[in-house]
Design a protein around this motif. Structure first.
Motif, PDB file in Angstrom:
ATOM      1  N   ILE A  13      10.379 -12.811  88.497  1.00 46.84           N
ATOM      2  CA  ILE A  13      10.629 -12.684  87.145  1.00 46.84           C
ATOM      3  C   ILE A  13      12.002 -13.503  86.831  1.00 46.84           C
ATOM      4  N   ASP A  14      11.623 -14.331  85.771  1.00 46.94           N
ATOM      5  CA  ASP A  14      12.727 -15.297  85.352  1.00 46.94           C
ATOM      6  C   ASP A  14      13.317 -15.088  84.164  1.00 46.94           C
ATOM      7  N   MET A  55       7.911  -7.154  82.405  1.00 50.24           N
ATOM      8  CA  MET A  55       8.612  -8.474  82.666  1.00 50.24           C
ATOM      9  C   MET A  55       9.725  -8.207  82.297  1.00 50.24           C
ATOM     10  N   GLY A  56      10.187  -7.532  81.447  1.00 52.49           N
ATOM     11  CA  GLY A  56      11.467  -7.419  81.025  1.00 52.49           C
ATOM     12  C   GLY A  56      12.060  -8.531  79.774  1.00 52.49           C
ATOM     13  N   ARG A  57      10.681  -9.086  79.233  1.00 53.74           N
ATOM     14  CA  ARG A  57      11.272 -10.106  78.324  1.00 53.74           C
ATOM     15  C   ARG A  57      12.131  -9.628  76.920  1.00 53.74           C
ATOM     16  N   ASP A  58      11.255  -8.534  76.499  1.00 55.19           N
ATOM     17  CA  ASP A  58      11.751  -7.986  75.286  1.00 55.19           C
ATOM     18  C   ASP A  58      12.986  -7.363  75.469  1.00 55.19           C
ATOM     19  N   ALA A  81      11.440  -6.526  91.130  1.00 57.43           N
ATOM     20  CA  ALA A  81      11.321  -8.081  90.731  1.00 57.43           C
ATOM     21  C   ALA A  81      12.353  -8.142  89.719  1.00 57.43           C
ATOM     22  N   LEU A  82      12.572  -6.915  88.826  1.00 59.67           N
ATOM     23  CA  LEU A  82      13.468  -7.258  87.746  1.00 59.67           C
ATOM     24  C   LEU A  82      14.975  -6.874  88.144  1.00 59.67           C
TER      25      LEU A  82
END
Length: 204
Positions: A13-14, A55-58, A81-82
């Motif tokens: 995750i980036d 994915m943590g985007r929001d 990954a987060l």
């Protein structure tokens, strides 16, 4: 069901580059549908629990707007990954360190944790129904689906969220997808290009 064929692959995750980094650099703000859905308005900055961090985007986007965001992720692989992505982002620049400093990551089941947290706003983004054209789903999202599988307990999670949130629950869902069976009608909806945000007001 998770895909055994990708057991040796590691989810990355980036928060620095890619779509998330572009979204941050582009300065997307409080006028965006998600920000409006969770309750950004004027000087109001909501406190948010992302009950399905993924994915943590929001969560990253909302934290970039100034919100304190608690991310809950039940997959140990996605949680790891987060955590790694947050460490890398914090080390990359002071601006990103400030944003990740507003993000609190928890490993666990939101159905059990939400009643204890008594959150102001809950964001629920369950694994969406598969699209008929698999090419429309980006590889990273396919990888996530391979890890976490489907979300057959989405309705149960929504019930817990509605009973726990003091202000509102926001369900992120494909624009044209049928509602989750048994879920009450939302207070209102905010529509994006491909996504809708069903807003359930639970308090003032």
């Amino acid at each position: 069901m998770p895909d055994p064929g990708r057991q040796n692959e590691k989810l990355v995750i980036d928060f620095i580059g890619g779509a998330v980094g572009f979204r941050f650099r582009a300065g997307e703000g409080r006028g965006q549908p998600l920000a409006r859905a969770v309750g950004f308005k004027g000087s109001v900055v909501p406190s948010i629990v992302d009950a399905t961090a993924g994915m943590g985007r929001d969560a990253f986007f909302l934290a970039s707007l100034g919100a304190s965001v608690t991310l809950i992720e039940r997959s140990s692989e996605v949680h790891a990954a987060l955590a790694e992505a947050m460490v890398r982002a914090a080390a990359h620049s002071e601006d990103l360190a400030v944003i990740t400093g507003r993000m609190t990551l928890i490993h666990g089941d939101s159905r059990l944790l939400l009643p204890e947290l008594a959150p102001e706003v809950v964001l629920v983004d369950p694994m969406h129904p598969e699209r008929t054209k698999s090419a429309l789903v980006k590889k990273q999202m396919r990888d996530l689906r391979d890890i976490v599988g489907a979300d057959p307990d989405a309705r149960e999670l929504m019930a817990v969220a509605l009973a726990s949130a003091t202000r509102r629950v926001v369900l992120k869902w494909p624009l044209r997808a049928a509602p989750i069976d048994g879920l009450r009608k939302p207070s209102h909806q905010i529509l994006g290009k491909t996504t809708r945000y069903d807003v359930f007001v639970t308090g003032t």
